[in-house]
Design a protein around this motif. Structure first.
Motif, short mmCIF file in Angstrom:
data_model
loop_
_atom_site.label_atom_id
_atom_site.label_comp_id
_atom_site.label_asym_id
_atom_site.label_seq_id
_atom_site.Cartn_x
_atom_site.Cartn_y
_atom_site.Cartn_z
N ALA A 57 40.52 -5.77 -1.26
CA ALA A 57 41.12 -6.46 -0.13
C ALA A 57 40.17 -6.46 1.07
O ALA A 57 40.08 -7.46 1.81
N GLY A 58 39.45 -5.36 1.25
CA GLY A 58 38.47 -5.28 2.33
C GLY A 58 37.34 -6.28 2.14
O GLY A 58 36.87 -6.90 3.11
N TRP A 59 36.88 -6.44 0.91
CA TRP A 59 35.84 -7.45 0.64
C TRP A 59 36.35 -8.85 0.94
O TRP A 59 35.63 -9.68 1.48
N ARG A 60 37.61 -9.10 0.61
CA ARG A 60 38.17 -10.42 0.90
C ARG A 60 38.11 -10.71 2.40
O ARG A 60 37.80 -11.83 2.81
N ARG A 61 38.38 -9.71 3.20
CA ARG A 61 38.39 -9.90 4.64
C ARG A 61 36.98 -9.95 5.24
O ARG A 61 36.73 -10.72 6.18
N ARG A 62 36.06 -9.15 4.70
CA ARG A 62 34.75 -8.98 5.34
C ARG A 62 33.67 -9.92 4.82
O ARG A 62 32.73 -10.23 5.55
N GLY A 66 33.31 -18.77 1.71
CA GLY A 66 32.42 -19.42 0.76
C GLY A 66 31.60 -18.48 -0.09
O GLY A 66 30.92 -18.93 -1.02
N PHE A 67 31.66 -17.17 0.19
CA PHE A 67 30.92 -16.20 -0.61
C PHE A 67 31.73 -15.88 -1.87
O PHE A 67 32.95 -15.77 -1.83
N ALA A 68 31.02 -15.73 -3.01
CA ALA A 68 31.69 -15.48 -4.29
C ALA A 68 31.19 -14.17 -4.90
O ALA A 68 29.98 -13.98 -5.06
N LEU A 69 32.11 -13.31 -5.24
CA LEU A 69 31.79 -11.99 -5.79
C LEU A 69 32.13 -11.92 -7.27
O LEU A 69 33.29 -12.07 -7.66
N HIS A 98 43.52 -10.10 -7.74
CA HIS A 98 44.44 -10.78 -6.82
C HIS A 98 44.08 -10.45 -5.38
O HIS A 98 44.08 -11.35 -4.51
N GLU A 99 43.75 -9.20 -5.10
CA GLU A 99 43.39 -8.80 -3.74
C GLU A 99 42.11 -9.48 -3.26
O GLU A 99 41.95 -9.74 -2.07
N LEU A 100 41.22 -9.78 -4.18
CA LEU A 100 39.94 -10.39 -3.81
C LEU A 100 40.12 -11.83 -3.35
O LEU A 100 39.32 -12.36 -2.57
N GLY A 101 41.18 -12.47 -3.81
CA GLY A 101 41.53 -13.81 -3.33
C GLY A 101 40.44 -14.84 -3.54
O GLY A 101 39.83 -14.93 -4.62
N ALA A 102 40.15 -15.61 -2.50
CA ALA A 102 39.21 -16.73 -2.59
C ALA A 102 37.76 -16.27 -2.76
O ALA A 102 36.88 -17.11 -2.98
N ARG A 103 37.49 -14.97 -2.66
CA ARG A 103 36.12 -14.47 -2.80
C ARG A 103 35.77 -14.18 -4.26
O ARG A 103 34.63 -13.83 -4.56
N ARG A 104 36.70 -14.31 -5.18
CA ARG A 104 36.43 -13.95 -6.57
C ARG A 104 35.63 -15.04 -7.28
O ARG A 104 35.84 -16.23 -7.07
N ALA A 105 34.72 -14.57 -8.14
CA ALA A 105 33.92 -15.47 -8.96
C ALA A 105 34.22 -15.20 -10.44
O ALA A 105 35.15 -15.79 -11.01
N VAL A 106 33.48 -14.29 -11.06
CA VAL A 106 33.60 -14.07 -12.50
C VAL A 106 33.69 -12.57 -12.79
O VAL A 106 32.99 -11.76 -12.16
#
Length: 244
Positions: A57-62, A66-69, A98-106
């Motif tokens: 969740a912290g990665w999602r916020r910080r 447009g960054f993908a993890l 789910h917590e990663l949200g829009a920052r998730r990649a693969v």
């Protein structure tokens, strides 16, 4: 519209001081310098210790918009249980994803070199993953190199992880709506060693453009971190494909 993302495996290394971040940069600030240069990274620390839900969740916020993890699956699942009875791990991974949200990649699932082909086990694992988790599978045992395995990946929408590195087969198969490639280094004797030449990188740029031309997203991560090779190679390749 399909996209091309090129980065490195990991973002925090002492030997990247003066290469990816200024000398003296504290580890807690390395990510800031990395995300200023790249729009994706493959997290490898998760293989050794799976982060908590709050960390994702912290990665999602910080992480910037447009960054993908991409995230490497835990060794407890891949090397300990070898995908056997994966439900507990899948539930935990899905919760974090789910917590990663829009920052998730693969989600990268790297199987150990000792794990021989087991179609039933892989099929069961892939069938239990939620549909909204993009997954790539990296096979290290040669027995998996079979058309039936590639067909199984296609059925599940899972990507075959294209590899480059000492002793690893470089099989250019696209089995999903996206391609996932890990470039472990050009040294023929040592995995993760060496720096790719400009000719090597131009060859990979052509492959990336071919995959991208079919409408697929392409994710490429350099794992030859020694001496900052991964950083330099990733930046060069980004320029060659026009995303730098």
């Amino acid at each position: 519209m399909s996209e091309i993302r090129i980065g490195t495996s990991g973002w925090s290394y002492d030997h990247w001081n003066g290469i990816c971040y200024p000398h003296g940069t504290p580890p807690a600030k390395r990510r800031d310098h990395y995300v200023a240069r790249f729009d994706t990274v493959e997290l490898n620390a998760s293989f050794y210790r799976w982060p908590r839900d709050t960390t994702f969740a912290g990665w999602r916020r910080r992480l910037p918009h447009g960054f993908a993890l991409s995230v490497k699956a835990p060794r407890g699942l891949t090397h300990g249980k070898k995908l056997y009875a994966p439900e507990v791990w899948i539930e935990r991974i899905a919760r974090c994803w789910h917590e990663l949200g829009a920052r998730r990649a693969v989600l990268l699932v790297q199987l150990p070199p000792s794990m021989e082909r087991d179609d039933a086990r892989l099929d069961y694992f892939l069938s239990r993953l939620p549909w909204w988790i993009r997954v790539a599978v990296e096979f290290r045992h040669p027995s998996w190199d079979d058309d039936a395995v590639y067909a199984m990946l296609e059925r599940h929408g899972a990507a075959y992880c294209v590899m480059s590195g000492a002793g690893l087969p470089c099989v250019l198969r696209a089995t999903a709506p996206f391609v996932y490639a890990r470039l472990h280094g050009p040294d023929h004797n040592y995995l993760y060693g060496g720096s790719y030449s400009d000719d090597d990188l131009r060859w990979w740029a052509d492959r990336i453009q071919e995959w991208h031309g079919t409408g697929r997203d392409v994710y490429v991560y350099f794992n030859n971190d020694g001496g900052g090779n991964a950083v330099r190679n990733a930046e060069t390749l980004r320029g060659l494909v026009g995303v730098g």
